[in-house]
Design an enzyme around this catalytic site. Structure first.
Site, PDB file in Angstrom:
ATOM      1  N   GLN A 213       0.813  -1.208   0.000  1.00  0.00           N
ATOM      2  CA  GLN A 213       0.000   0.000   0.000  1.00  0.00           C
ATOM      3  C   GLN A 213       0.852   1.266   0.000  1.00  0.00           C
ATOM      4  OE1 GLN A 213      -2.843  -2.070   3.189  1.00  0.00           O
ATOM      5  NE2 GLN A 213      -3.351   0.067   2.912  1.00  0.00           N
ATOM      6  N   ARG A 326      -5.358   7.802  17.100  1.00  0.00           N
ATOM      7  CA  ARG A 326      -6.631   7.858  16.387  1.00  0.00           C
ATOM      8  C   ARG A 326      -7.757   7.235  17.204  1.00  0.00           C
ATOM      9  NH1 ARG A 326      -8.596   8.912  10.949  1.00  0.00           N
ATOM     10  NH2 ARG A 326      -6.533   9.643  10.372  1.00  0.00           N
ATOM     11  N   PHE A 360      -7.816   2.191  11.516  1.00  0.00           N
ATOM     12  CA  PHE A 360      -6.573   2.680  12.132  1.00  0.00           C
ATOM     13  C   PHE A 360      -6.769   3.131  13.583  1.00  0.00           C
ATOM     14  CE2 PHE A 360      -2.656   5.259  12.308  1.00  0.00           C
ATOM     15  CZ  PHE A 360      -1.791   4.443  11.600  1.00  0.00           C
ATOM     16  N   THR A 462      -3.131  11.921  10.432  1.00  0.00           N
ATOM     17  CA  THR A 462      -2.762  12.785  11.558  1.00  0.00           C
ATOM     18  C   THR A 462      -1.294  13.175  11.493  1.00  0.00           C
ATOM     19  OG1 THR A 462      -2.504  10.774  12.902  1.00  0.00           O
ATOM     20  CG2 THR A 462      -4.590  11.968  13.087  1.00  0.00           C
ATOM     21  N   GLU A 733     -12.702   3.725   5.149  1.00  0.00           N
ATOM     22  CA  GLU A 733     -12.750   3.293   6.545  1.00  0.00           C
ATOM     23  C   GLU A 733     -14.052   3.618   7.279  1.00  0.00           C
ATOM     24  OE1 GLU A 733      -8.149   3.602   7.966  1.00  0.00           O
ATOM     25  OE2 GLU A 733      -9.121   5.471   7.383  1.00  0.00           O
TER      26      GLU A 733
END
Length: 784
Positions: A213, A326, A360, A462, A733
């Protein structure tokens, strides 16, 4: 793409933005013609690697006899840590705590210690089992549930979010509840396992075909391990057979080992893990221990809350720091906390280093929020949905300031009230709640439950510097278009969406846009395809590249035909210049003849976002995506078995780039979230051996596990609050936490055994065994 003859009289292009198109490779997926890494033709003389894995969870290597391995049939070489020419590390966090091959000490059962290079894959894997390694075994730390977060070893610096005086609010609250929830992890279980094919080139060059990825991160890791500059390494990936975050960092080790062996022997080398090796040696979703302390008033309105999110990180930091962050970012889900204190505790264990997984950490944060809502609902004797709505963010309530998150970002785009109201009406929540109560009153063994749960998911990395993307667009003289960008395709339809953006910009049919493999040789310095940002970032970068070319064509046409620029208008497969029209192909050829550049590199960086981790303050997310799901289940109170009877979903994708693909993402995300919270159980024994390492013992949802009635819709009225690509919203997500509705429906069914007197505190995964144990607890409550 096939040769295309455009219809110049068409009112619309085929396949532009908002078209319901199938995945560009769907026909190849079902026919078996899609090329994955293992399908790439192997160069003559290709060698294969097999992993030698640790057999203890924690120990020092006293001696390692590999003579039998070297003597095995077909073996060419055996590589250990000393054979790594550069740095023995694949740590994405920069903490240098994640060795490519163990060196002197092993830190989890299944850690790669050496690799075997052989003529065939079978010979390499067979030889790897012949090693004789003598360990000085050391006590392992396997679980986190009994650890003291104040004294336990942590793999990275924890984070704290604080707003208001939570301690004071808790002390003065009319009601207060403390509790803990244990939440399991999840294996990525992608269809295609970790695989890399490394092909050596001239001098220090190597090309690696890798199921990754993050091609750029993989490129960097290979370069560091080989001790060469980044420009010597090219990483390419056309598609992955699933990723879900499991190929964001975990692909690096496979790629690095293949590259090292390829350069040492100047031959192509492939490494492909089988399912058992993959599940044993690669990281997973973090499991959590969530401690909560909540104060609330008589109505059920939250006044103050304190959270500790302890996560099992494994032996190294990997991405555990940002995953824990997160989780805290989503500990509010859709709820306003007047006073909050939340902290993470990234705990060390002698297990495989956990990593990114779809969401995540965000879904784990939401689980804690929804458990708190259930606790309050039972305490005040109300329907949990009423408590949810009572505590929603409300940007319209200016006096109360109910629009500020625990990290001090204002929620400016809150639409959860409307989504929940529409879903509540369309699924007849109130009517079905009454029907379920009547059913349960007359059913001795089968009990039903229902829950409607919301989702608010923050969109952006983030890590600020990850919020950028590049793209490359070429227009050829026949009017066909070549598109490349830094995002990777793992089945989510990213390439098709970005191609639609390019087609829309040029106003040409989608068949004229060629989708090409992601490669570090075309678009450099890419961010991983993660954080639901693939279409947002790469779509904008590709749009930027296409607009550069389009602007040049407009300038050329205006100058050539002596008309103002605003009289050059792109129409479906043609361009109006003043009072005449010419085909797109003709304009392109004329521009080429006039030496107009028909290629452009595009770039995009997300605006507005900033984050100060030390202060726990900032504008962490560009925008939020919302959704809600209502699920109904039935459980057998004698066995704990259950069925999902019905699920209704309403999800926010903004102005969807491709509603067909986005609906598939919502459906798949929900099922994956449901599996995580119900059937998928990771279990390590006391010696740190993962016992659920194959489909025989690890249960992902089957087609037969889907809800019997499954109604899924996208909002047809929402759009991104910020100027995203065509005002669309991320949809990778955010749908996964919709599976929380199934967990809470199960809890509702269990609670009915005791007439909803107490919160059942159902931990996850809510396997039939856990459901049965919870039922037995409720029976004891009912008997009192």
């Amino acid at each position: 793409m096939t040769k295309h003859t455009p219809n110049l009289k068409a009112a619309k292009i085929t396949g532009g933005v908002a078209s319901k198109l199938s995945h560009d490779s769907a026909h190849k997926h079902v026919s078996g013609t899609a090329i994955y890494i293992d399908d790439v033709p192997e160069p003559a003389g290709t060698l294969h690697l097999g992993l030698g894995l640790s057999t203890v969870a924690h120990g020092r290597i006293k001696s390692m006899d590999l003579s039998a391995v070297r003597a095995a049939p077909g073996v060419i070489d055996v590589l250990t840590a000393k054979d790594i020419p550069g740095e023995n590390d694949v740590s994405p966090s920069g903490m240098h705590d994640d060795p490519i091959l163990a060196d002197g000490e092993v830190l989890f059962h299944g850690q790669p210690v050496f690799v075997v290079l052989a003529s065939t894959r079978a010979e390499a894997r067979s030889a790897a089992r012949l090693a004789k390694i003598d360990y000085e075994e050391l006590p392992p730390i396997i679980d986190i549930y009994d650890l003291d977060v104040e004294t336990a070893r942590q793999v990275t610096t924890p984070m704290v979010l604080k707003r208001g005086d939570a301690a004071k609010a808790l002390a003065s609250a009319p009601h207060r509840i403390k509790g803990r929830m244990e939440l399991g992890g999840q294996d990525h279980f992608y269809l295609e396992g970790q695989v890399s094919l490394a092909v050596p080139g001239e001098d220090d060059e190597v090309t690696v075909h890798c199921s990754t990825q993050g091609p750029t991160e993989t490129q960097h890791m290979i370069a560091h391990a080989l001790g060469v500059p980044n420009h010597a390494v090219t990483v390419e990936v056309r598609r992955m057979g699933g990723g879900f975050g499991g190929k964001e960092t975990q692909a690096n080790q496979t790629a690095v080992l293949a590259a090292i062996a390829a350069k040492k022997h100047n031959r192509a080398v492939k490494l492909r893990l089988d399912r058992d090796e993959d599940m044993t040696a690669t990281g997973k979703r973090h499991n959590f221990a969530i401690d909560y302390d909540v104060g609330f008033d008589d109505e059920g309105r939250i006044l103050g809350i304190d959270y500790t999110y302890a996560l099992r990180c494994g032996f190294s930091a990997d991405l555990s720091g940002p995953v824990g962050d997160r989780a805290l970012f989503h500990c509010d889900n859709t709820y306003f906390y007047p006073a909050v204190n939340a902290r993470s505790a990234p705990l060390f264990t002698n297990t495989v280093s956990n990593t990114a997984f779809r969401g995540f950490g965000g879904p784990q944060g939401m689980v804690g929020a929804e458990r708190v809502i259930d606790e309050i609902a039972f305490a005040v004797g109300k329907d949990p949905l009423d408590i949810r709505k009572l505590n929603f963010y409300d940007p319209m309530d200016k006096r109360a300031g109910r629009d500020v998150t625990p990290y001090h970002q204002k929620v400016e785009d809150c639409i959860i009230q409307r989504i929940v109201a529409e879903l509540e009406e369309s699924c007849d929540y109130a009517g079905r709640r009454r029907e379920i109560a009547a059913f349960n009153a007359n059913s001795r063994f089968i009990k039903r439950g229902i829950a409607l749960t919301p989702v608010k998911f923050g969109i952006s990395f983030t890590r600020t510097d990850s919020n950028q993307a590049g793209a490359l667009v070429h227009v050829y003289t026949d009017g066909s278009v070549h598109m490349n960008h830094g995002g990777t395709e793992m089945g989510q339809g990213l390439h098709m969406k970005v191609a639609q953006v390019v087609a829309e910009e040029f106003q040409i049919d989608i068949e004229r846009v060629k989708i090409t493999a992601t490669t570090t040789g075309k678009v450099p310095n890419t961010s991983p395809t993660a954080a639901s940002s693939g279409a947002d970032l790469n779509g904008m970068a590709a749009q930027n590249a296409a607009r550069q070319i389009k602007d040049r064509l407009i300038d050329f046409a205006a100058e050539t035909h002596q008309v103002p620029k605003d009289q050059v208008v792109f129409l479906p497969n043609r361009v109006r210049v003043g009072n005449q029209e010419i085909s797109f192909n003709e304009l392109v050829l004329q521009a080429y003849t006039a030496r107009v550049q028909l290629s452009a590199a595009g770039f995009y960086k997300t605006p507005k976002i900033h984050w100060d981790r030390a202060k726990g303050m900032g504008h962490a997310f560009y925008y939020f995506a919302y959704g809600a799901a209502c699920s109904e289940v039935s459980i057998d109170t004698l066995t704990g078995e259950y069925v999902v009877e019905r699920t209704d979903i309403l999800h926010d994708a903004g102005r969807s780039l491709n509603p067909a693909i986005d609906l598939g993402q919502v459906e798949g995300g929900f099922i994956q979230g449901m599996g995580w919270l119900t059937t998928e159980e990771l279990w390590w024994d006391g010696k740190g051996r993962l016992r659920t390492h194959a489909p025989s013992t690890y249960k992902i949802p089957l087609a037969s596990d889907r809800p019997k009635i499954f109604n899924v819709a996208l909002t047809d009225w929402s759009e991104a609050y910020e100027p995203t690509v065509h005002r669309s919203k991320a949809v990778g997500e955010p749908p996964l936490p919709l599976g929380l509705s199934v967990l809470h429906a199960l809890a509702d069914a269990v609670a009915s055994v005791a007439d909803h007197k107490v919160c059942p505190r159902l931990d996850a995964p809510a396997t039939p065994e856990r459901v049965l144990m919870a039922v037995e607890r409720m029976k004891k409550v009912a008997a009192k």
